[in-house]
Scaffold this motif. Structure first.
Motif, mmCIF file in Angstrom:
data_model
loop_
_atom_site.group_PDB
_atom_site.id
_atom_site.type_symbol
_atom_site.label_atom_id
_atom_site.label_comp_id
_atom_site.label_asym_id
_atom_site.label_seq_id
_atom_site.Cartn_x
_atom_site.Cartn_y
_atom_site.Cartn_z
ATOM 1 N N ALA A 1 47.294 94.325 -37.972
ATOM 2 C CA ALA A 1 46.367 93.354 -37.385
ATOM 3 C C ALA A 1 46.902 92.748 -36.092
ATOM 4 C CB ALA A 1 46.070 92.250 -38.397
ATOM 5 N N GLY A 2 48.060 93.232 -35.633
ATOM 6 C CA GLY A 2 48.565 92.807 -34.331
ATOM 7 C C GLY A 2 49.644 91.748 -34.343
ATOM 8 N N ALA A 3 50.141 91.358 -35.512
ATOM 9 C CA ALA A 3 51.181 90.334 -35.574
ATOM 10 C C ALA A 3 52.540 90.923 -35.200
ATOM 11 C CB ALA A 3 51.252 89.717 -36.963
ATOM 12 N N LEU B 1 52.703 94.054 -47.360
ATOM 13 C CA LEU B 1 52.149 92.893 -46.660
ATOM 14 C C LEU B 1 52.488 92.937 -45.176
ATOM 15 C CD1 LEU B 1 50.880 89.921 -46.878
ATOM 16 C CD2 LEU B 1 53.269 89.176 -46.932
ATOM 17 N N LEU B 2 53.750 93.251 -44.852
ATOM 18 C CA LEU B 2 54.174 93.290 -43.451
ATOM 19 C C LEU B 2 53.485 94.411 -42.689
ATOM 20 C CD1 LEU B 2 57.995 92.505 -43.760
ATOM 21 C CD2 LEU B 2 56.060 90.940 -43.527
ATOM 22 N N ASP B 3 53.227 95.534 -43.362
ATOM 23 C CA ASP B 3 52.466 96.613 -42.717
ATOM 24 C C ASP B 3 51.083 96.112 -42.302
ATOM 25 O OD1 ASP B 3 54.509 98.450 -42.959
ATOM 26 O OD2 ASP B 3 53.698 99.402 -44.762
ATOM 27 N N MET C 1 50.411 86.232 -33.019
ATOM 28 C CA MET C 1 50.981 85.605 -34.212
ATOM 29 C C MET C 1 52.364 86.174 -34.480
ATOM 30 S SD MET C 1 49.564 85.584 -38.149
ATOM 31 C CE MET C 1 48.269 84.396 -37.866
ATOM 32 N N LYS C 2 53.305 85.268 -34.731
ATOM 33 C CA LYS C 2 54.682 85.677 -35.017
ATOM 34 C C LYS C 2 54.978 85.369 -36.490
ATOM 35 C CE LYS C 2 57.750 84.555 -31.983
ATOM 36 N NZ LYS C 2 58.687 83.755 -31.168
ATOM 37 N N ALA C 3 55.378 86.398 -37.239
ATOM 38 C CA ALA C 3 55.679 86.247 -38.661
ATOM 39 C C ALA C 3 57.158 86.500 -38.911
ATOM 40 C CB ALA C 3 54.836 87.205 -39.494
#
Length: 247
Positions: free
Chosen positions: A31-33, A24-26, A1-3
């Motif tokens: 979770a591997g994103a 949130l980004l942490d 997943m790319k955020a």
């Protein structure tokens, strides 16, 4: 997943918006994103000219050559698009609004009826995905976020993306001060990190997690007294400095 996270706060990582966004980004990373954070305050992103060149003369390409050009492919390619903005005048702030309006090249000019609404199709090279809102305000009531929340939900629909949830934090900028006063705030950050993990693992932020991020930390009357006392001190210092400069 790319955020891809777009933060329009002038305080960047130091403000309330940044505090919630970074947690949130942490969680997304845990979770591997794959995560990219772009601070857009200070970028040259001019307002939309409503010229329709991106629809008619150069389809999919805006005629304005500014820093928005580098953002188009990132927005088009991400799985999760995070809009992070402080609440200004009941909505997103000006840098974020300019960026949103400049997303017009991502859409086709044609009309289609989708889910009972007249909308534009997205271009073939724009990836479907999810939208998340992160927002902070100075007031205490959650209903202050309602106009912004409605706007971002509509924006998600227009970009043909699923709205996957929002982290809404009243008086977020005061979190460090409240923590120094002994108020327990660690669970707020942990809930924001959990929201990031939930996006990867479940595809959306659970309502219980969003509620934990927004929970009341101090009674409204207590917080109002704190804020007013602080501004009185700041006004006193400003007036004292002005008097010295004028002496």
């Amino acid at each position: 997943m790319k955020a891809l996270a777009l933060n329009s706060s002038p305080n960047k990582d130091r403000g309330g918006t940044g505090l919630m966004l970074n947690a949130l980004l942490d969680g997304l990373r845990e979770a591997g994103a794959s995560v990219e954070l772009q601070h857009i305050y200070g970028l040259t992103v001019r307002p939309c000219l409503a010229c329709f060149d991106c629809w008619l003369k150069t389809p999919g390409t805006c005629r304005q050559r500014d820093e928005m050009q580098a953002l188009y492919p990132k927005i088009a390619a991400c799985d999760v698009l995070v809009f992070a903005t402080p609440l200004y005048a009941d909505g997103m702030n000006a840098p974020m609004k300019a960026l949103v309006e400049r997303c017009l090249p991502l859409l086709e000019p044609f009309f289609e009826i989708r889910d009972g609404h007249c909308q534009h199709p997205v271009r073939s090279w724009v990836r479907p995905g999810k939208v998340v809102l992160v927002a902070a305000c100075g007031f205490t009531e959650l209903d202050n976020f309602e106009p912004l929340l409605a706007h971002v939900r509509a924006l998600s629909r227009n970009l043909r993306r699923e709205f996957a949830g929002a982290l809404l934090r009243p008086y977020a900028a005061a979190l460090p001060d409240l923590e120094r006063m002994g108020v327990e705030v660690a669970d707020i950050y942990e809930a924001a990190r959990r929201a990031g993990r939930e996006l990867v693992e479940h595809g959306a932020i659970r309502s219980e997690t969003a509620a934990a991020v927004s929970r009341e930390l101090v009674r409204r009357e207590v917080y109002v007294r704190m804020v007013n006392a602080r501004f009185r001190r700041m006004l006193g210092k400003a007036r004292g400095g002005a008097a010295q400069n004028g002496a």
